[in-house]
Motif scaffolding. Structure first.
Motif, PDB file in Angstrom:
ATOM      1  N   GLY A   1      22.054  -8.907 -12.462  1.00  0.00           N
ATOM      2  CA  GLY A   1      21.207  -9.234 -11.323  1.00  0.00           C
ATOM      3  C   GLY A   1      21.910 -10.147 -10.339  1.00  0.00           C
ATOM      4  O   GLY A   1      21.826  -9.944  -9.102  1.00  0.00           O
TER       5      GLY A   1
ATOM      6  N   LYS B   1      24.511  -8.166  -8.456  1.00  0.00           N
ATOM      7  CA  LYS B   1      23.879  -7.330  -7.430  1.00  0.00           C
ATOM      8  C   LYS B   1      23.553  -8.151  -6.186  1.00  0.00           C
ATOM      9  O   LYS B   1      23.783  -7.709  -5.049  1.00  0.00           O
ATOM     10  CB  LYS B   1      22.621  -6.696  -8.014  1.00  0.00           C
ATOM     11  N   GLU B   2      23.023  -9.369  -6.372  1.00  0.00           N
ATOM     12  CA  GLU B   2      22.696 -10.232  -5.229  1.00  0.00           C
ATOM     13  C   GLU B   2      23.944 -10.594  -4.440  1.00  0.00           C
ATOM     14  O   GLU B   2      23.931 -10.600  -3.201  1.00  0.00           O
ATOM     15  CB  GLU B   2      22.002 -11.498  -5.724  1.00  0.00           C
TER      16      GLU B   2
END
Length: 408
Positions: free
Chosen positions: A238, A241-242
């Motif tokens: 996550g 991805k950011e």
């Protein structure tokens, strides 16, 4: 023979019954007066013998009524059901007699297992199960032969209370010993069958407890191991991805992906270890010989494996044998200090035998820890045997015996 108990208490003047005054000692006074040797247990036995007459009358009348009416009506529709109900009532009479023997004679007799009526099927099957109940029929025999015995004990003990007082304890003990023999012979559970039922009920409880413990272990291993790593993996991906969405440096994203990749490999390894602990694939595919060789290769002590099996046992027996050897080899790695070990597996008639040997320090006991005790309980649950020979200084030899069931 009963033991003489002198009554307690203090005579007037502060002198106990067994004490002599100074004047008595100087004059060489006589012994204390003779008292009857009747303690509490003797009085209970007397009460039991006196109660034999009314109880035997009741039992004899009940049995004769049930047998006469049931037998005379067997040609009708209600004959056999009535006889089955009468035999069920005989069981209740036997329970009362066992309780009376426990309270008054001190005879400890296990209660017979109840009839498995719910698993018998329909009404006809239940009736037939009650009609061939050995516990009820032995109770019928007990009540049938008790009437002359009850008359004898009542007519002997009642006059003896007044005429044979000094000999009453000995007479009472002799008569009640005959009572104890009859109760044990006719009102005890069916020896071998009842023993097996009790063992199977106990083994079923052990199997349920073992299965519940295994499920808790699997849940704990998943929660603390693979699940935690997968959570970290999801968080790392996550964040990566950011950073990609924010257009940050590729080096930071690559490092995070590399870390996530490492977490994936560790999680997969933990899942493989957990699956091996539940049931290894090599055991399913290639059998005990290959599976035991694989688990022996992970032992810190050199292990020689010999498996002399021409066929494979049932899956449940094979699994228990594997985990027994696996647990024993773990104990050798952790606690034995051995330099060599061996595992031998072979079949003799309808038994699968396992022998694990090591030249370590010895001193192992089945009751010393939960591991050995758990193995003994698991084998006992399937009619197995678990024997540990481990003198101080070694060597240690553990023999496990399992029933052989063909793979079907």
């Amino acid at each position: 023979m009963t033991t003489t108990h002198q009554p307690g208490g203090v005579r007037p003047g502060g002198v106990r019954p067994g004490d002599r005054s100074d004047d008595d000692r100087s004059a060489g006074g006589g012994l204390p007066p003779v008292r009857p040797a009747l303690d509490a247990q003797t009085w209970k036995e007397i009460a039991h013998l006196l109660a034999n007459l009314p109880m035997s009358l009741f039992g004899f009348v009940y049995v004769m009524t049930v047998l006469f009416i049931g037998a005379s009506l067997t040609l009708t529709v209600i004959g056999l059901p009535l006889l089955a109900l009468g035999l069920a009532g005989a069981r209740l009479v036997g329970r009362f007699e066992r309780e009376r023997a426990r309270l008054l004679l001190g005879v400890r007799i296990d209660e017979p297992s109840p009839l498995p009526l719910r698993r018998a099927g329909g009404p006809v099957a239940r009736m037939w199960l009650a009609l061939k109940d050995p516990v009820a029929w032995r109770t019928v025999l007990y009540d049938f032969i008790r009437l002359p015995w009850g008359i004898l004990t009542f007519t002997v003990v009642l006059p003896s209370l007044f005429l044979l007082w000094p000999f009453l304890p000995y007479l009472t003990r002799g008569l009640t010993n005959a009572d104890r023999a009859m109760v044990r012979a006719l009102l005890s559970p069916s020896d071998e069958l009842e023993r097996r039922i009790a063992e199977l009920e106990s083994d079923r409880g052990v199997v349920v407890d073992t299965a519940a413990a295994d499920l808790r272990r699997i849940e704990r291993d998943l929660h603390d191991g693979a699940q935690a790593r997968l959570v970290n993996l999801a968080m790392g991906l996550g964040l990566a991805k950011e950073k990609l969405q924010e257009g940050q440096a590729d080096d930071a994203v690559a490092a995070m992906v590399e870390e996530a990749h490492g977490e994936v490999k560790l999680a997969l390894q933990e899942l493989r270890d957990l699956a091996r602990g539940i049931h290894p694939a090599v055991l399913t595919d290639r059998g005990l010989d290959a599976a035991l060789s694989a688990v022996a290769s992970r032992c810190t002590v050199p292990v020689k494996v010999t498996a002399d099996l021409t066929s494979r046992p049932a899956q449940a027996i094979e699994g228990i044998a594997y985990f027994t050897v696996s647990e024993l080899l773990q104990n050798i790695s952790k606690h034995s200090g051995a330099r060599a070990a061996s595992v031998d597996v072979w079949r003799t008639d309808d038994r699968l035998l396992i022998q694990v040997w090591d030249d370590g320090r010895g001193g192992a006991r089945p009751d010393a820890g939960t591991g050995m005790r758990g193995l003994a309980e698991r084998l006992d649950a399937v009619d197995g045997v678990f024997v540990v020979e481990s003198p101080a200084g070694g060597p240690t030899t553990v023999t496990a015996e399992l029933p052989w069931r063909d793979r079907g």
